[in-house]
Scaffold this motif. Structure first.
Motif, PDB file in Angstrom:
ATOM      1  N   LYS A 155      50.915  77.946  46.269  1.00 13.17           N
ATOM      2  CA  LYS A 155      50.425  79.316  46.437  1.00 13.17           C
ATOM      3  C   LYS A 155      49.222  79.401  47.378  1.00 13.17           C
ATOM      4  N   SER A 156      48.539  78.269  47.580  1.00 16.39           N
ATOM      5  CA  SER A 156      47.391  78.252  48.501  1.00 16.39           C
ATOM      6  C   SER A 156      47.797  77.868  49.911  1.00 16.39           C
ATOM      7  N   GLY A 157      49.098  77.642  50.129  1.00 11.42           N
ATOM      8  CA  GLY A 157      49.575  77.277  51.451  1.00 11.42           C
ATOM      9  C   GLY A 157      49.537  75.792  51.750  1.00 11.42           C
ATOM     10  N   ASN A 158      49.165  74.975  50.761  1.00  6.99           N
ATOM     11  CA  ASN A 158      49.165  73.525  50.945  1.00  6.99           C
ATOM     12  C   ASN A 158      50.595  72.989  50.949  1.00  6.99           C
ATOM     13  N   THR A 159      50.837  71.983  51.775  1.00  7.65           N
ATOM     14  CA  THR A 159      52.135  71.308  51.730  1.00  7.65           C
ATOM     15  C   THR A 159      52.094  70.276  50.616  1.00  7.65           C
ATOM     16  N   VAL A 160      53.116  70.311  49.751  1.00  4.27           N
ATOM     17  CA  VAL A 160      53.136  69.416  48.591  1.00  4.27           C
ATOM     18  C   VAL A 160      54.434  68.622  48.557  1.00  4.27           C
ATOM     19  N   LYS A 161      54.314  67.385  48.115  1.00  4.57           N
ATOM     20  CA  LYS A 161      55.483  66.520  47.910  1.00  4.57           C
ATOM     21  C   LYS A 161      55.739  66.448  46.414  1.00  4.57           C
ATOM     22  N   LEU A 162      56.908  66.904  45.995  1.00  5.97           N
ATOM     23  CA  LEU A 162      57.244  66.949  44.568  1.00  5.97           C
ATOM     24  C   LEU A 162      57.829  65.602  44.139  1.00  5.97           C
ATOM     25  N   LEU A 215      55.053  56.454  44.816  1.00  6.28           N
ATOM     26  CA  LEU A 215      54.133  55.453  44.278  1.00  6.28           C
ATOM     27  C   LEU A 215      53.497  54.681  45.425  1.00  6.28           C
ATOM     28  N   ASN A 216      54.336  54.247  46.354  1.00  4.19           N
ATOM     29  CA  ASN A 216      53.867  53.435  47.480  1.00  4.19           C
ATOM     30  C   ASN A 216      52.959  54.222  48.424  1.00  4.19           C
ATOM     31  N   LYS A 217      53.263  55.496  48.598  1.00  2.00           N
ATOM     32  CA  LYS A 217      52.499  56.304  49.556  1.00  2.00           C
ATOM     33  C   LYS A 217      51.192  56.817  48.961  1.00  2.00           C
ATOM     34  N   PHE A 218      51.272  57.448  47.790  1.00  2.00           N
ATOM     35  CA  PHE A 218      50.092  58.119  47.233  1.00  2.00           C
ATOM     36  C   PHE A 218      49.265  57.206  46.318  1.00  2.00           C
ATOM     37  N   ARG A 219      49.900  56.218  45.720  1.00  2.58           N
ATOM     38  CA  ARG A 219      49.233  55.217  44.883  1.00  2.58           C
ATOM     39  C   ARG A 219      48.411  55.819  43.749  1.00  2.58           C
ATOM     40  N   PRO A 220      48.993  56.713  42.974  1.00  6.46           N
ATOM     41  CA  PRO A 220      48.260  57.295  41.841  1.00  6.46           C
ATOM     42  C   PRO A 220      48.054  56.265  40.736  1.00  6.46           C
ATOM     43  N   PHE A 221      47.042  56.468  39.933  1.00  4.37           N
ATOM     44  CA  PHE A 221      46.803  55.598  38.780  1.00  4.37           C
ATOM     45  C   PHE A 221      45.923  56.333  37.779  1.00  4.37           C
ATOM     46  N   THR A 222      45.995  55.883  36.550  1.00  4.70           N
ATOM     47  CA  THR A 222      45.053  56.359  35.540  1.00  4.70           C
ATOM     48  C   THR A 222      43.982  55.292  35.371  1.00  4.70           C
ATOM     49  N   PRO A 223      42.698  55.648  35.522  1.00  2.00           N
ATOM     50  CA  PRO A 223      41.649  54.637  35.332  1.00  2.00           C
ATOM     51  C   PRO A 223      41.760  54.002  33.945  1.00  2.00           C
ATOM     52  N   ARG A 224      41.469  52.727  33.866  1.00  2.00           N
ATOM     53  CA  ARG A 224      41.686  52.023  32.591  1.00  2.00           C
ATOM     54  C   ARG A 224      40.682  52.397  31.527  1.00  2.00           C
ATOM     55  N   PHE A 225      39.667  53.204  31.867  1.00  2.00           N
ATOM     56  CA  PHE A 225      38.754  53.655  30.818  1.00  2.00           C
ATOM     57  C   PHE A 225      39.288  54.887  30.084  1.00  2.00           C
ATOM     58  N   ILE A 226      40.378  55.474  30.549  1.00  2.00           N
ATOM     59  CA  ILE A 226      40.922  56.678  29.910  1.00  2.00           C
ATOM     60  C   ILE A 226      41.577  56.302  28.585  1.00  2.00           C
ATOM     61  N   THR A 227      41.108  56.933  27.503  1.00  2.00           N
ATOM     62  CA  THR A 227      41.557  56.571  26.156  1.00  2.00           C
ATOM     63  C   THR A 227      42.583  57.535  25.574  1.00  2.00           C
ATOM     64  N   ARG A 228      42.714  58.714  26.160  1.00  2.00           N
ATOM     65  CA  ARG A 228      43.728  59.687  25.720  1.00  2.00           C
ATOM     66  C   ARG A 228      44.111  60.539  26.913  1.00  2.00           C
ATOM     67  N   LEU A 275      44.853  64.002  43.256  1.00  2.00           N
ATOM     68  CA  LEU A 275      45.076  65.450  43.287  1.00  2.00           C
ATOM     69  C   LEU A 275      44.821  66.034  44.672  1.00  2.00           C
ATOM     70  N   TYR A 276      43.733  65.603  45.310  1.00  2.00           N
ATOM     71  CA  TYR A 276      43.423  66.100  46.656  1.00  2.00           C
ATOM     72  C   TYR A 276      43.315  64.947  47.655  1.00  2.00           C
ATOM     73  N   ASP A 277      44.154  63.945  47.437  1.00  2.00           N
ATOM     74  CA  ASP A 277      44.228  62.802  48.348  1.00  2.00           C
ATOM     75  C   ASP A 277      45.431  63.019  49.275  1.00  2.00           C
ATOM     76  N   GLU A 278      45.180  63.580  50.437  1.00  2.00           N
ATOM     77  CA  GLU A 278      46.258  63.999  51.344  1.00  2.00           C
ATOM     78  C   GLU A 278      46.857  62.795  52.078  1.00  2.00           C
ATOM     79  N   TYR A 291      50.115  66.808  49.641  1.00  2.00           N
ATOM     80  CA  TYR A 291      49.535  66.407  48.364  1.00  2.00           C
ATOM     81  C   TYR A 291      50.677  66.078  47.398  1.00  2.00           C
ATOM     82  N   LEU A 292      50.462  65.049  46.576  1.00  2.00           N
ATOM     83  CA  LEU A 292      51.450  64.699  45.564  1.00  2.00           C
ATOM     84  C   LEU A 292      51.383  65.691  44.412  1.00  2.00           C
ATOM     85  N   ARG A 293      52.542  66.181  43.996  1.00  2.00           N
ATOM     86  CA  ARG A 293      52.615  67.096  42.862  1.00  2.00           C
ATOM     87  C   ARG A 293      53.834  66.769  41.991  1.00  2.00           C
TER      88      ARG A 293
END
Length: 630
Positions: free
Chosen positions: A356-363, A441-454, A465-468, A473-475
């Protein structure tokens, strides 16, 4: 305590409790309630001396001495936080005369999401903000889920209640005295009855679901995480003992422990990296399955890239489920005209669009929905979160995630498309029922930091989220009609009820960690909170110490009304766990850990992109073969 905190405590005590509560304190039988009332009326000049006297008396007991010391320290943190972020907050109450108006103001100041109306307009506004106009569907969409998707899940183990119920060869290897290291929502006690064991239930039902839809086999990677270190000595053998008599003929099951992930690093990554000890150290710290939710969740996503390069190039996606969830195949087919896995053969997954903001997103990510077992007969589309009451408990004036969770569930998971072009993004996802393509996975390389407990599932996309990348952007897109039945009532046995309070305290850690993550680590508070509003974003706040402090006091008070023991277990969890979180935030520990994680995942994906890595296929296959259990 500073003047700012004293003023806030007075406002909360006078309007949420009322002076009558303290005036009746000597009739009170509950020490927990006496403690909380005294802490909250201590700044009140009228009751100050009586409150001091009660706290001195209670402070002669070791447990209350710890509670008093904890809250005194946290009040100092609250004072600093309020003076830094909310210097003019008191003026909001000056113009208000009635207790009702002041309670409403307290609610909206602490938790702005409490002002959201639960109506069609709110749902529509959120849903419209998530809409994506697809400009290119995926030409390489999933054609065969059984050959192309690596399904994953996690097994969480904890100590038995009764060690005598375990086979001697298992019990002898456990350290009965060791302290718990990690907390999970509902880990499996080693002595739980087979009829209530998620491992047996989940895999048996997954096998049945596959068999209904196909004669092919489904590849399933399971990882094992333990609350206590000594459980690791028996984890894999324990699981094998539970699987040996099951019909799992439609599944290829691979179980990874921390030892198995270390073997991957030692035998594949170390030779490629050579003498670069810093990179090797980073990989050992980050790539694995021990620890908090964030670490094993990232592993269960990243393993698909390794699988694609070294085990089976046909695997182009991964999808995570939870083992207390079931694909209700016959009902899904009857109501939608196709079976469950078939629904992932959808060209929206991997499509490119405009938000909706006009950003190009990869689903590149996908998420389905859940229906609770007790609601299944009503409708497969019944929300798995019930509509909240408009009558708040005391702690819900401070923090009330149930409200935005319900709204978000309706707006996102409740969406049913009317056309094949329609599409919405998802930010509110559950730990089981989401997937990602290997190429993303290979392109955007998302991860959850290991300190996240829930809420590791919701933290996952925040990392990118905003790593172009390549102007996108990955969505995550919402796959309608893709539903699992959440059989949580099946597992709500007495053995598991004891984990409800530790699970609840995980929410307090979540407020601190998500706020720290967005504000101090990623330094993008406003943009992140707005994007993932209202549910995931409600855990991101500028006043996390203030919220967790007063929410804990009022929650303990509510618990003590019903059960003094539960209130004490809750406070013990708070004072044992929260100071560790505070210390690690303030020392920069989590920031350093995040940076190490980010570097390690870049190393990991860079190695997999290296053509020389294919030389290690035989070694990789030997490791994977050792992990296969059926």
């Amino acid at each position: 305590m500073g003047e700012v905190v004293n003023n806030l405590i007075n406002i909360l005590a006078e309007n949420l409790l009322g002076e009558n509560e303290f005036e009746n304190i000597n009739k009170e039988q509950s020490d927990i309630k006496k403690f909380i009332l005294s802490m909250l009326f201590l700044p009140n000049e009228k009751y100050k001396e009586e409150a001091k006297k009660i706290l001195i008396e209670l402070g002669r007991k070791e447990d209350f001495r710890r509670y008093i010391k904890y809250f005194e320290k946290v009040f100092d943190k609250v004072s600093n936080e309020l003076e830094r972020n909310c210097s003019n907050w008191e003026s909001r109450f000056d113009r208000l005369e009635t207790v009702k108006d002041k309670k409403k103001e307290i609610s909206s100041w602490f938790f702005p999401e409490n002002t959201l109306d639960i109506d069609e307009e709110t749902i529509k506004n959120i849903r419209d903000s998530r809409r994506v106009q697809i400009i290119k569907f995926n030409d390489n969409a999933i054609k065969n889920p059984f050959k192309q998707i690596l399904f994953t899940s996690n097994i969480l183990l904890t100590m038995p209640k009764d060690f005598n119920k375990l086979p001697k060869e298992f019990a002898d290897k456990l350290d009965k005295q060791e302290e718990q290291e990690y907390w999970f929502d509902h880990p499996i006690p080693l002595d739980i009855e087979d009829s209530s064991n998620e491992i047996i239930y989940g895999l048996s039902n997954l096998n049945k679901a596959v068999k209904i839809e196909t004669e092919e086999k489904l590849n399933v990677v399971l990882c094992v995480s333990c609350t206590h270190p000594s459980i690791k000595k028996i984890a894999k053998e324990y699981i094998k003992s539970k699987l040996k008599n099951l019909d799992l003929s439609s599944l290829n099951i691979y179980i990874f422990t921390e030892d198995d992930t270390k073997k991957i690093i030692k035998e594949i990554f170390e030779p490629i990296l050579g003498k670069d000890s810093d990179k090797i150290k980073s990989l050992y710290s980050t790539f694995g399955v021990d620890g908090n939710y964030g670490r094993h969740y990232s592993f269960l996503k990243a393993i698909a890239s390794l699988w694609n390069v070294l085990i089976d190039e046909n695997i182009i996606a991964t999808y995570k489920i939870d083992l207390d969830q079931v694909f209700p195949q016959k009902r899904i087919y009857k109501e939608t005209g196709s079976f469950s896995f078939e629904k992932l053969k959808n060209s929206r997954w991997g499509a490119i669009g405009k938000d909706k903001s006009g950003n190009t997103v990869k689903l590149g990510m996908v998420a389905g929905a859940l229906v609770n077992d007790k609601d299944f007969d009503k409708s497969i589309y019944e929300p798995d979160v019930k509509k909240p009451s408009e009558h708040y408990t005391l702690d819900q004036y401070i923090f009330n995630s149930h409200r935005p969770q319900y709204i978000s569930t309706i707006a996102e998971m409740g969406t049913l498309y009317k056309t094949s072009e329609e599409c919405i993004m998802r930010f509110h996802v559950t730990g089981g029922m989401n997937g990602i393509l290997v190429e993303d996975l290979n392109k955007f390389r998302p991860f959850t930091p290991r300190f996240i407990t829930r809420a590791e599932d919701q933290a996952y996309i925040i990392s990118t989220l905003y790593d172009e990348k390549d102007g996108m952007y990955l969505r995550c897109y919402h796959q309608d009609h893709f539903i699992m039945r959440h059989d949580k009532e099946t597992f709500l046995c007495e053995d598991l009820k004891e984990f409800e309070i530790p699970k609840h305290v995980g929410d307090y850690e979540r407020i601190m960690l998500f706020s720290h993550y967005a504000n101090d680590i990623l330094k993008d508070f406003d943009r992140i909170k707005k994007a993932i509003y209202p549910f995931t974003g409600c855990f991101i706040t500028q006043i996390p110490y203030t919220i967790t402090c007063f929410r804990a006091l009022f929650k303990a008070y509510e618990l003590a009304k019903e059960n003094e023991r539960d209130a004490k277990i809750f406070l013990d969890n708070i004072v044992n766990r929260m100071p560790k979180v505070y210390e690690k935030i303030e020392s920069g520990y989590y920031l350093r850990q995040y940076n190490e994680d980010k570097e390690a995942w870049n190393i990991y994906y860079d190695i997999l992109a290296n053509k020389k890595t294919s030389d290690y296929k035989d070694i990789a296959w030997e490791i994977v073969k050792d992990c296969k259990v059926n």
